[in-house]
Design an enzyme around this catalytic site. Sequence first.
Site, PDB file in Angstrom:
ATOM      1  N   GLU A  56     -12.244  -4.461  -6.941  1.00  0.00           N
ATOM      2  CA  GLU A  56     -12.852  -4.058  -5.671  1.00  0.00           C
ATOM      3  C   GLU A  56     -14.134  -3.262  -5.864  1.00  0.00           C
ATOM      4  OE1 GLU A  56      -9.830  -2.092  -3.362  1.00  0.00           O
ATOM      5  OE2 GLU A  56      -9.027  -1.011  -5.062  1.00  0.00           O
ATOM      6  N   CYS A  60      -6.355  -9.968  -1.927  1.00  0.00           N
ATOM      7  CA  CYS A  60      -5.524  -9.279  -0.930  1.00  0.00           C
ATOM      8  C   CYS A  60      -6.363  -8.551   0.118  1.00  0.00           C
ATOM      9  CB  CYS A  60      -4.545  -8.324  -1.605  1.00  0.00           C
ATOM     10  SG  CYS A  60      -5.361  -7.005  -2.517  1.00  0.00           S
ATOM     11  N   ARG A 109       0.865  -1.195   0.000  1.00  0.00           N
ATOM     12  CA  ARG A 109       0.000   0.000   0.000  1.00  0.00           C
ATOM     13  C   ARG A 109       0.896   1.239   0.000  1.00  0.00           C
ATOM     14  NH1 ARG A 109      -3.403  -3.333   3.659  1.00  0.00           N
ATOM     15  NH2 ARG A 109      -5.517  -3.356   2.830  1.00  0.00           N
ATOM     16  N   ASN A 159     -12.048  -5.672   0.930  1.00  0.00           N
ATOM     17  CA  ASN A 159     -12.400  -4.599   1.879  1.00  0.00           C
ATOM     18  C   ASN A 159     -13.317  -3.591   1.204  1.00  0.00           C
ATOM     19  OD1 ASN A 159     -10.486  -5.977   3.285  1.00  0.00           O
ATOM     20  ND2 ASN A 159      -8.886  -4.475   2.983  1.00  0.00           N
ATOM     21  N   ASP A 160     -12.958  -3.243  -0.028  1.00  0.00           N
ATOM     22  CA  ASP A 160     -13.820  -2.324  -0.766  1.00  0.00           C
ATOM     23  C   ASP A 160     -14.967  -3.052  -1.459  1.00  0.00           C
ATOM     24  OD1 ASP A 160     -13.020   0.405  -0.446  1.00  0.00           O
ATOM     25  OD2 ASP A 160     -11.124  -0.145  -1.365  1.00  0.00           O
ATOM     26  N   ARG A 214       1.033  -1.512  -5.486  1.00  0.00           N
ATOM     27  CA  ARG A 214      -0.210  -0.834  -5.858  1.00  0.00           C
ATOM     28  C   ARG A 214       0.075   0.655  -5.925  1.00  0.00           C
ATOM     29  NH1 ARG A 214      -5.378  -1.193  -2.097  1.00  0.00           N
ATOM     30  NH2 ARG A 214      -4.190   0.232  -0.817  1.00  0.00           N
ATOM     31  N   ARG A 260     -17.393   1.043   4.964  1.00  0.00           N
ATOM     32  CA  ARG A 260     -16.523   0.133   5.726  1.00  0.00           C
ATOM     33  C   ARG A 260     -16.012   0.730   7.024  1.00  0.00           C
ATOM     34  NH1 ARG A 260     -11.297  -0.235   1.660  1.00  0.00           N
ATOM     35  NH2 ARG A 260     -10.069  -0.737   3.485  1.00  0.00           N
TER      36      ARG A 260
HETATM   37  C1  PEP Z   1      -9.275  -3.800  -0.413  1.00  0.00           C
HETATM   38  O1  PEP Z   1     -10.069  -2.904  -0.683  1.00  0.00           O
HETATM   39  O2  PEP Z   1      -9.617  -4.985  -0.168  1.00  0.00           O
HETATM   40  C2  PEP Z   1      -7.833  -3.518  -0.340  1.00  0.00           C
HETATM   41  C3  PEP Z   1      -6.960  -4.483  -0.171  1.00  0.00           C
HETATM   42  O3  PEP Z   1      -7.440  -2.213  -0.399  1.00  0.00           O
HETATM   43  P1  PEP Z   1      -7.550  -1.177   0.826  1.00  0.00           P
HETATM   44  O4  PEP Z   1      -7.930  -1.949   2.050  1.00  0.00           O
HETATM   45  O5  PEP Z   1      -6.234  -0.517   0.963  1.00  0.00           O
HETATM   46  O6  PEP Z   1      -8.642  -0.266   0.360  1.00  0.00           O
HETATM   47 MG    MG Z   2      -9.331  -1.044  -1.502  1.00  0.00          MG
END
Ligand code: PEP
Ligand code: MG
Length: 602
Positions: free
Chosen positions: A455, A526, A320, A478-479, A356, A489
């Site tokens: 995502e 991820c 990241r 996560n997104d 990324r 989130r």
């Molecule tokens: C995600 O969105 O799953 C991701 C890995 O990116 P971030 O958590 O940094 O938004």
């Molecule tokens: Mg993300």
Amino acid sequence: MRRDLLFAAVTARAPDNSEGAHLERLQGIAVSPGVAIGEALILDNEGFRIPRRFVQRDAVEAELARLTLAVEAAAAEVDRNRVRVAAELGDEYAAIFSAHLQMLNDRRLRQELEDMIRTRHYSPEYSVSRALGKYAKVFQSLDGEYMAERANDIFDIQKRLLRHLLGSSRQELAQVTSPVLVLAHNLTPSETANLNPQFVMGLVTEIGGPGSHTAIVAEGLGIPAVVGVGHFLTDVSGGETVIIDGDQGLIILHPDEEMLARYRHEVEEQRTLAAKLETLRDLPAETTDGVKVTMLGNIEFPAEVQQCEERGADGIGLYRTEFLYLGRDDDPPEEAHFAAYHEVVQAMHGKPVVMRTLDLGADKMRTMPNPEDERNPFLGLRSIRLALRNRDLFRVQLRAILRASAHGTIRLMFPLISTLLELRQAKMVVADAMEDLDEAGIPFDRNIQVGMMVEVPSAVLMMDRFAEESDFFSIGTNDLIQYCLAVDRSNKDVANLYTAADPAVIRLIDMAVKTANAHGRPISMCGQMCGNPLYTMLLLGIGLRSLSVTPAAIPEVKRVCRSVSIPQCERVAAQVRTLETARDIKTYLKEELSKVFPEFPV
Ligand code: PEP
Ligand code: MG
């Protein structure tokens, strides 16, 4: 009743009951596992640390004088505001400042503060934090918006006084030098990233949701953490012993001996399990029927590479890079980017590193958001959108990544791609950067793979087209969860809806993996989902063979991989596809995991 009179009535009546207080268990959202027991370090909204400090007997008079000066300075400030507001808006609006002034000059309050310094030898800071915290708590316990506002008035005065008392001595969180548990209203992801895990043993915030980056960073640092507890900072004082249970999402205030003994035992058990897992370091994540799973690590900073190495990661599946921006006020120059990226590739000794590109915006901001900011930051100008709008910034980063690619195996990945045009535009900026480097004779990997995160649901729906233009994919759950279910989130109030176990989320993952496989494009995951052993069998059953997780989660996930067969996982996935609710899916997965590992705290 007038505000000032109301305050006087409360100061007359509020008992100081914080000594001998009763055990309190507060439920929040579990975001980083583990148990921590230790001394509380409280950060209020402005990040003031108010530990319990004592003053020397012979320094009492000087400390009282310091309190007087702080009260006078705060009163003068409030009076200036009162005069200005009265002139600009009228007396009616200035009344709030008159009330604050009355409170600051309240005789009973002043007496109480002086007694705390004189007889208990508390520091003026701690006395102010404790006494005013107690009054705010009384107002908070009374019903109605009006009373809640009065609590805010008191916090306002508390902050003002602390600002004057602490002045330039305000200590930075990063400089904590003894073991503490940090309790805060909120922490930004960069504040969290700067915590020193050697001393910060646990973390709890009043706000924040399960997918917030503060939560993710805490997990990355291996610090047990609970977020979204709601108001509780007024119930605890700096220096008191608290317990953080990052597995159950609990914070325990004023624990009794029995509770402490129970949790100390749990800490011991965790140590034993961690030692057991360490033995897996050099073993492959291979299923019982011989299928190899690639285990990668997620990192925010170059220093985390070591943790990946220690846990036997096959590479970095998500770097990241935006955290390079978050830790500083200016934009990092190309050399700062290059130095960080070079350090990571060198340390990985040829193992792949998925870099990324910058994913700033939404909750990854340099400063706390203010109400003037975007109303829907997660739907706004964030991530790749922000990069494409700031091409100079983007190009600086891309040049540095490309330069670093000459020194190891780098893969370039764009975040939050939601349309084909976006992917094409981003690739064009990469092509430009390559051309510049070529002209300058600077070496880089010409065959660098360029992929994208999956995502946003649109990326899954259009995946067959993306597969023609993207070298690889990585699913960011996560997104993906928040955009699939329309759940912020980082919002604790809808945290119950934010779950990877939702059948709609699982369908999207299923679709993505099938489409990528059908087009022969490598696909990995991820998001935090794949660091949770609860989902390992399901993800293998769906067809994923590459998982990128928080370094601390590598051993547990590896252990599940090494204990199951692919046909067994495929049966689990088939059964999950028949279930209709997140609750049923979670219950089923817990049952399946406990058959393999009864000791996992799921
Ligand atoms: C995600 O969105 O799953 C991701 C890995 O990116 P971030 O958590 O940094 O938004
Ligand atoms: Mg993300």
